[in-house]
Design a protein around this motif. Structure first.
Motif, PDB file in Angstrom:
ATOM      1  N   HIS A 198      35.968  21.880  49.349  1.00 47.85           N
ATOM      2  CA  HIS A 198      36.989  23.759  49.939  1.00 47.85           C
ATOM      3  C   HIS A 198      37.709  24.419  48.713  1.00 47.85           C
ATOM      4  O   HIS A 198      38.828  23.910  49.011  1.00 47.85           O
ATOM      5  N   SER A 244      38.455  27.492  62.554  1.00 47.21           N
ATOM      6  CA  SER A 244      39.823  27.900  60.913  1.00 47.21           C
ATOM      7  C   SER A 244      40.277  28.231  61.692  1.00 47.21           C
ATOM      8  O   SER A 244      40.404  30.108  62.370  1.00 47.21           O
ATOM      9  N   THR A 245      41.502  28.315  60.857  1.00 51.86           N
ATOM     10  CA  THR A 245      42.514  29.611  61.369  1.00 51.86           C
ATOM     11  C   THR A 245      43.309  30.086  59.991  1.00 51.86           C
ATOM     12  O   THR A 245      43.262  31.125  59.663  1.00 51.86           O
ATOM     13  N   THR A 268      41.131  29.539  57.067  1.00 50.47           N
ATOM     14  CA  THR A 268      40.700  30.393  55.537  1.00 50.47           C
ATOM     15  C   THR A 268      40.977  31.825  56.586  1.00 50.47           C
ATOM     16  O   THR A 268      40.193  32.494  55.769  1.00 50.47           O
TER      17      THR A 268
HETATM   18  N1   CP Z   1      43.042  24.798  55.561  1.00 43.82           N
HETATM   19  C1   CP Z   1      42.804  25.685  55.984  1.00 43.82           C
HETATM   20  O1   CP Z   1      40.940  25.398  55.555  1.00 43.82           O
HETATM   21  O2   CP Z   1      42.588  25.487  57.715  1.00 43.82           O
HETATM   22  P1   CP Z   1      41.624  26.438  58.211  1.00 43.82           P
HETATM   23  O3   CP Z   1      40.197  24.860  58.350  1.00 43.82           O
HETATM   24  O4   CP Z   1      41.855  26.536  59.398  1.00 43.82           O
HETATM   25  O5   CP Z   1      41.170  27.622  57.916  1.00 43.82           O
END
Ligand code: CP
Ligand code: NVA
Length: 309
Positions: free
Chosen positions: A134, A56-57, A59
């Motif tokens: 999500h 994850s970036t 979130t």
């Molecule tokens: N859109 C989103 O949740 O991105 P990450 O996977 O980077 O958290």
């Protein structure tokens, strides 16, 4: 205390309250004064854990930033450094987390595990994505749409490509906030049994399927897509990729939509697959605003979970 697990379990009033709080929080962040100070200390003395099984970036960063900017503290937990699932049950792990933390953001593969974890938790659990949902992302998307175009009720959201976890949270939101979704994608990637069962007995206009992406986008107030291959999916074969080609979001496809249409992508994107290389330069694309708004929404989700409004 409240859990934030899925948008179909949170009442419309509560979803609207979170969206309204996010407006105030965002305004306070951008403005000066005592209001800003009020928000910058509202998580004072609290400790929020982040446990992510997947990459994850956005979130992770937006939750960390949200907690720190509200005056709380964060603890990042690595799955390979704790006993969870290997020599200690989820039940016992969850009980331990409740002893030391005030809230926990989980990004797990299996949705059942999220629910099992929350059953034994005495602190709020926030769903930071599962294979099936999500919700934090989708609430941010709705916030972003409403900020730019007003109330989403009665609007048409066209989802292109693969009916995945983000799509399922959009379905939950559509029911709660009274908007419509048009799915356009190859039949293999259409809404699954669980999604269709969720819609049974509800207004049939909530979800319609349109095979032709050009016909679909003509009706859109908002166009959304996501990677064709999610983190939990196997890579697609050539024949599936060929079928999906028609549903790629390009500037030319957006030209068939109304002038005021918006395009969203939760990111990360596979440029050249579900979107053309140049789509993020188009002013109908608001993916960056979406990403920026994640932090404001995470603040309000935390505030709601902790009973601060
Ligand atoms: N859109 C989103 O949740 O991105 P990450 O996977 O980077 O958290
Ligand atoms: N559907 C994507 C969303 C990533 C934020 C995935 O699950 O990988």
């Amino acid at each position: 205390m409240n859990n934030f697990l899925n948008l179909n379990e949170i009442t419309t009033n509560n979803l609207e309250a979170i969206l309204e709080d996010a407006c105030k929080v965002k305004k306070a962040t951008l403005g000066g004064s005592a209001v800003k100070e009020h928000y910058s200390s509202c998580l004072d003395g609290t400790l929020t854990g982040l446990l992510f099984e997947k990459l994850s970036t956005r979130t992770r960063l937006s939750f960390e930033a949200a907690v720190l900017r509200l005056g709380g503290q964060v603890l990042n937990l690595r799955k390979d450094e704790i006993h969870m699932g290997k020599g200690e049950t989820l039940e016992d792990t969850s009980a331990m987390f409740s002893l030391f933390l005030d809230a926990l953001v989980l990004r797990l593969y299996e949705e059942e595990k999220l629910y099992e974890f929350s059953r034994y938790s005495k602190i709020p659990i926030i769903n930071g994505l599962t294979n099936e949902s999500h919700p934090c992302q989708v609430l941010t998307d709705i916030f972003t749409f409403q900020e730019l175009r007003g109330c989403i009720a009665g609007k048409k959201v066209v989802w292109l490509g693969v009916a995945n976890n983000v799509f399922q949270s959009f379905l939950h939101a559509a029911v709660a906030l009274s908007f419509n979704i048009i799915f356009s994608g190859p039949s293999k990637f259409q809404p699954n049994k669980k999604m269709c069962e969720f819609l049974q007995g509800r207004d049939p206009n909530i979800l319609t399927v349109e095979q032709n992406p050009i016909v679909a986008v003509k009706k859109a107030d908002l166009i959304v897509t996501d990677k064709w291959v999610s983190m939990h999916d196997d890579e697609l074969g050539k024949s599936d990729l060929n079928k999906l080609e028609n549903f790629r979001v390009t500037r030319q496809l957006l030209d068939f939509a109304k002038q005021e249409v918006l395009f969203m992508h939760c990111l990360p994107a596979d440029k050249g697959r579900e979107v053309s290389q140049d789509i993020f330069e188009d002013n109908r694309c608001v993916a960056l605003q979406e990403a920026r708004n994640r932090m404001h929404l995470q603040k309000s989700i935390l505030r709601w979970c902790l009973g601060l409004f």
